[in-house]
Scaffold this motif. Structure first.
Motif, PDB file in Angstrom:
ATOM      1  N   GLN A   1     -10.696   4.051  -1.342  1.00  0.00           N
ATOM      2  CA  GLN A   1     -11.461   5.212  -0.906  1.00  0.00           C
ATOM      3  C   GLN A   1     -11.005   5.698   0.463  1.00  0.00           C
ATOM      4  N   PHE A   2     -10.652   4.766   1.334  1.00  0.00           N
ATOM      5  CA  PHE A   2     -10.114   5.148   2.641  1.00  0.00           C
ATOM      6  C   PHE A   2      -8.782   5.877   2.485  1.00  0.00           C
ATOM      7  N   LEU A   3      -7.902   5.338   1.644  1.00  0.00           N
ATOM      8  CA  LEU A   3      -6.603   5.972   1.424  1.00  0.00           C
ATOM      9  C   LEU A   3      -6.758   7.348   0.800  1.00  0.00           C
ATOM     10  N   LEU A   4      -7.753   7.521  -0.054  1.00  0.00           N
ATOM     11  CA  LEU A   4      -7.955   8.800  -0.736  1.00  0.00           C
ATOM     12  C   LEU A   4      -8.413   9.904   0.208  1.00  0.00           C
ATOM     13  N   THR A   5      -8.802   9.552   1.446  1.00  0.00           N
ATOM     14  CA  THR A   5      -9.082  10.607   2.424  1.00  0.00           C
ATOM     15  C   THR A   5      -7.816  11.386   2.753  1.00  0.00           C
ATOM     16  N   ASN A   6      -6.653  10.839   2.383  1.00  0.00           N
ATOM     17  CA  ASN A   6      -5.380  11.528   2.610  1.00  0.00           C
ATOM     18  C   ASN A   6      -4.948  12.381   1.419  1.00  0.00           C
ATOM     19  N   LEU A   7      -5.805  12.496   0.427  1.00  0.00           N
ATOM     20  CA  LEU A   7      -5.507  13.304  -0.750  1.00  0.00           C
ATOM     21  C   LEU A   7      -5.974  14.732  -0.504  1.00  0.00           C
ATOM     22  N   GLN A   8      -5.060  15.681  -0.641  1.00  0.00           N
ATOM     23  CA  GLN A   8      -5.374  17.082  -0.392  1.00  0.00           C
ATOM     24  C   GLN A   8      -5.052  17.928  -1.610  1.00  0.00           C
ATOM     25  N   ARG A   9      -5.847  18.957  -1.777  1.00  0.00           N
ATOM     26  CA  ARG A   9      -5.607  19.903  -2.852  1.00  0.00           C
ATOM     27  C   ARG A   9      -4.618  20.957  -2.366  1.00  0.00           C
ATOM     28  N   GLN A  10      -3.561  21.172  -3.114  1.00  0.00           N
ATOM     29  CA  GLN A  10      -2.574  22.218  -2.800  1.00  0.00           C
ATOM     30  C   GLN A  10      -2.413  23.073  -4.056  1.00  0.00           C
TER      31      GLN A  10
ATOM     32  N   ASP B   1      -8.977   9.987 -11.078  1.00  0.00           N
ATOM     33  CA  ASP B   1      -7.766   9.567 -11.779  1.00  0.00           C
ATOM     34  C   ASP B   1      -6.775   8.920 -10.814  1.00  0.00           C
ATOM     35  N   VAL B   2      -6.678   9.478  -9.602  1.00  0.00           N
ATOM     36  CA  VAL B   2      -5.792   8.903  -8.587  1.00  0.00           C
ATOM     37  C   VAL B   2      -6.304   7.517  -8.193  1.00  0.00           C
ATOM     38  N   ASP B   3      -7.610   7.414  -8.022  1.00  0.00           N
ATOM     39  CA  ASP B   3      -8.215   6.127  -7.687  1.00  0.00           C
ATOM     40  C   ASP B   3      -7.904   5.089  -8.762  1.00  0.00           C
ATOM     41  N   SER B   4      -8.066   5.449 -10.003  1.00  0.00           N
ATOM     42  CA  SER B   4      -7.794   4.515 -11.102  1.00  0.00           C
ATOM     43  C   SER B   4      -6.331   4.115 -11.147  1.00  0.00           C
ATOM     44  N   ALA B   5      -5.431   5.076 -10.874  1.00  0.00           N
ATOM     45  CA  ALA B   5      -4.003   4.786 -10.924  1.00  0.00           C
ATOM     46  C   ALA B   5      -3.579   3.822  -9.821  1.00  0.00           C
ATOM     47  N   LEU B   6      -4.313   3.816  -8.705  1.00  0.00           N
ATOM     48  CA  LEU B   6      -3.982   2.924  -7.587  1.00  0.00           C
ATOM     49  C   LEU B   6      -4.609   1.537  -7.737  1.00  0.00           C
TER      50      LEU B   6
ATOM     51  N   GLU C   1      -4.582  -1.011  -9.755  1.00  0.00           N
ATOM     52  CA  GLU C   1      -3.844  -2.234 -10.064  1.00  0.00           C
ATOM     53  C   GLU C   1      -3.127  -2.773  -8.833  1.00  0.00           C
ATOM     54  N   SER C   2      -2.513  -1.887  -8.061  1.00  0.00           N
ATOM     55  CA  SER C   2      -1.777  -2.307  -6.870  1.00  0.00           C
ATOM     56  C   SER C   2      -2.689  -2.532  -5.675  1.00  0.00           C
ATOM     57  N   ILE C   3      -3.801  -1.800  -5.608  1.00  0.00           N
ATOM     58  CA  ILE C   3      -4.729  -1.885  -4.472  1.00  0.00           C
ATOM     59  C   ILE C   3      -6.108  -2.164  -5.037  1.00  0.00           C
ATOM     60  N   PRO C   4      -6.455  -3.428  -5.277  1.00  0.00           N
ATOM     61  CA  PRO C   4      -7.681  -3.760  -6.008  1.00  0.00           C
ATOM     62  C   PRO C   4      -8.979  -3.494  -5.261  1.00  0.00           C
ATOM     63  N   HIS C   5      -8.939  -3.433  -3.920  1.00  0.00           N
ATOM     64  CA  HIS C   5     -10.165  -3.264  -3.146  1.00  0.00           C
ATOM     65  C   HIS C   5     -10.588  -1.797  -3.129  1.00  0.00           C
ATOM     66  N   ALA C   6     -11.765  -1.525  -3.708  1.00  0.00           N
ATOM     67  CA  ALA C   6     -12.234  -0.148  -3.834  1.00  0.00           C
ATOM     68  C   ALA C   6     -12.396   0.537  -2.484  1.00  0.00           C
TER      69      ALA C   6
ATOM     70  N   ILE D   1       0.835  -1.208   0.000  1.00  0.00           N
ATOM     71  CA  ILE D   1       0.000   0.000   0.000  1.00  0.00           C
ATOM     72  C   ILE D   1       0.871   1.259   0.000  1.00  0.00           C
ATOM     73  N   ILE D   2       1.841   1.304   0.908  1.00  0.00           N
ATOM     74  CA  ILE D   2       2.682   2.498   0.996  1.00  0.00           C
ATOM     75  C   ILE D   2       3.510   2.665  -0.272  1.00  0.00           C
ATOM     76  N   ARG D   3       4.015   1.563  -0.809  1.00  0.00           N
ATOM     77  CA  ARG D   3       4.809   1.642  -2.045  1.00  0.00           C
ATOM     78  C   ARG D   3       3.970   2.183  -3.199  1.00  0.00           C
ATOM     79  N   ALA D   4       2.727   1.709  -3.309  1.00  0.00           N
ATOM     80  CA  ALA D   4       1.860   2.192  -4.381  1.00  0.00           C
ATOM     81  C   ALA D   4       1.586   3.681  -4.246  1.00  0.00           C
ATOM     82  N   MET D   5       1.382   4.145  -3.027  1.00  0.00           N
ATOM     83  CA  MET D   5       1.127   5.574  -2.814  1.00  0.00           C
ATOM     84  C   MET D   5       2.381   6.404  -3.073  1.00  0.00           C
TER      85      MET D   5
END
Length: 264
Positions: free
Chosen positions: A160-169, A144-149, A151-156, A127-131
């Motif tokens: 979605q949980f990991l994407l809570t760490n996605l921030q707009r800068q 797009d970020v979800d789609s890119a992840l 292959e490495s993280i197949p469970h939607a 998980i960490i390597r994919a991110m």
């Protein structure tokens, strides 16, 4: 011992303090839906642990030090004693706090974790390597970020949980958690400190998912070592995210636990 980190924290309600601690990759927001149900009778505190959410980064994630962060938060908030609820990594922080500062704990509920070392390095390493390998700043949309992840993280649900760490800068996305630190500290996060004793001064309850695997026979033995009077409850058919998978039952059991005036 290294310095404490001043934790970002959401606080609401009034009454006895209830501190709810999230797991790896999470934040205090993970507990928001549950916490709302207790604000009428409790002062709820939902901190972001170090290297998570809005809290500062720090290269050391030893559980004694993470527990000290929460104690420092209680001191800042003028709270002498609190009830603690912790899930996964947050459960280990709650247990470490209870074992190192028992006088500050009113009662303890631990969700799907035991006071022992685990080896999930393959899963979390992937998980960490994919991110880390993905540069979200090169992508325009969260989808797009979800789609890119994928292959490495197949469970939607995991994505979605990991994407809570996605921030707009500005115009770009970025990860708000320090992935390099989490990768380096993964053995510490999966581990358990040596030299911690036994607690039997207040009610303790462990709730775990029946199909999770985090609290097996070894886990029960570890619980008995450190918390010999603890109650242990299993939710049949539920996985690691107990409070998210069966929130109604969990809220009912937490209410009963907090309302029970019996001593251990």
């Amino acid at each position: 011992m290294s310095e404490t980190v001043e934790l970002a924290c959401q606080s609401a309600g009034a009454g006895p303090a209830l501190v709810m601690l999230h797991g790896l990759y999470g934040s205090g927001n993970n507990w928001r839906g549950i916490a709302r149900q207790f604000e009428a009778g409790h002062r709820t505190l939902l901190p972001d642990l170090r290297n998570h959410g809005r809290s500062p980064s720090h290269p050391d994630m030893d559980y004694r030090r993470m527990a000290a962060d929460v104690l420092a938060l209680l001191d800042r908030e003028g709270i002498d004693r609190a009830s603690l609820v912790g899930h996964s990594m947050g459960g280990k922080v709650a247990m470490a706090l209870t074992l190192t500062a028992p006088q500050r704990v009113e009662r303890l509920m631990v969700v799907d974790i035991a006071p022992m070392a685990y080896d999930h390095s393959a899963e979390h390493g992937r998980i960490i390597r994919a991110m880390r390998e993905l540069d979200p700043g090169m992508l325009r949309r969260r989808e797009d970020v979800d789609s890119a992840l994928a292959e490495s993280i197949p469970h939607a649900a995991v994505r979605q949980f990991l994407l809570t760490n996605l921030q707009r800068q500005g115009e770009q996305w970025r990860w708000r958690i320090p992935l390099d630190i989490l990768a380096d500290q993964l053995p510490v996060i999966q581990g358990w400190p040596t030299g911690l004793g036994t607690f039997r001064d207040a009610p303790v309850e462990f709730i775990h998912g029946g199909v999770s695997g985090y609290v097996d026979d070894r886990g029960r033995a570890a619980i008995a070592k450190h918390f010999p009077d603890a109650m242990i409850m299993s939710y049949a058919g539920v996985g690691h995210w107990v409070h998210a998978e069966d929130p109604k039952r969990f809220s009912t059991d937490l209410h009963t636990f907090l309302s029970d005036n019996n001593n251990p």
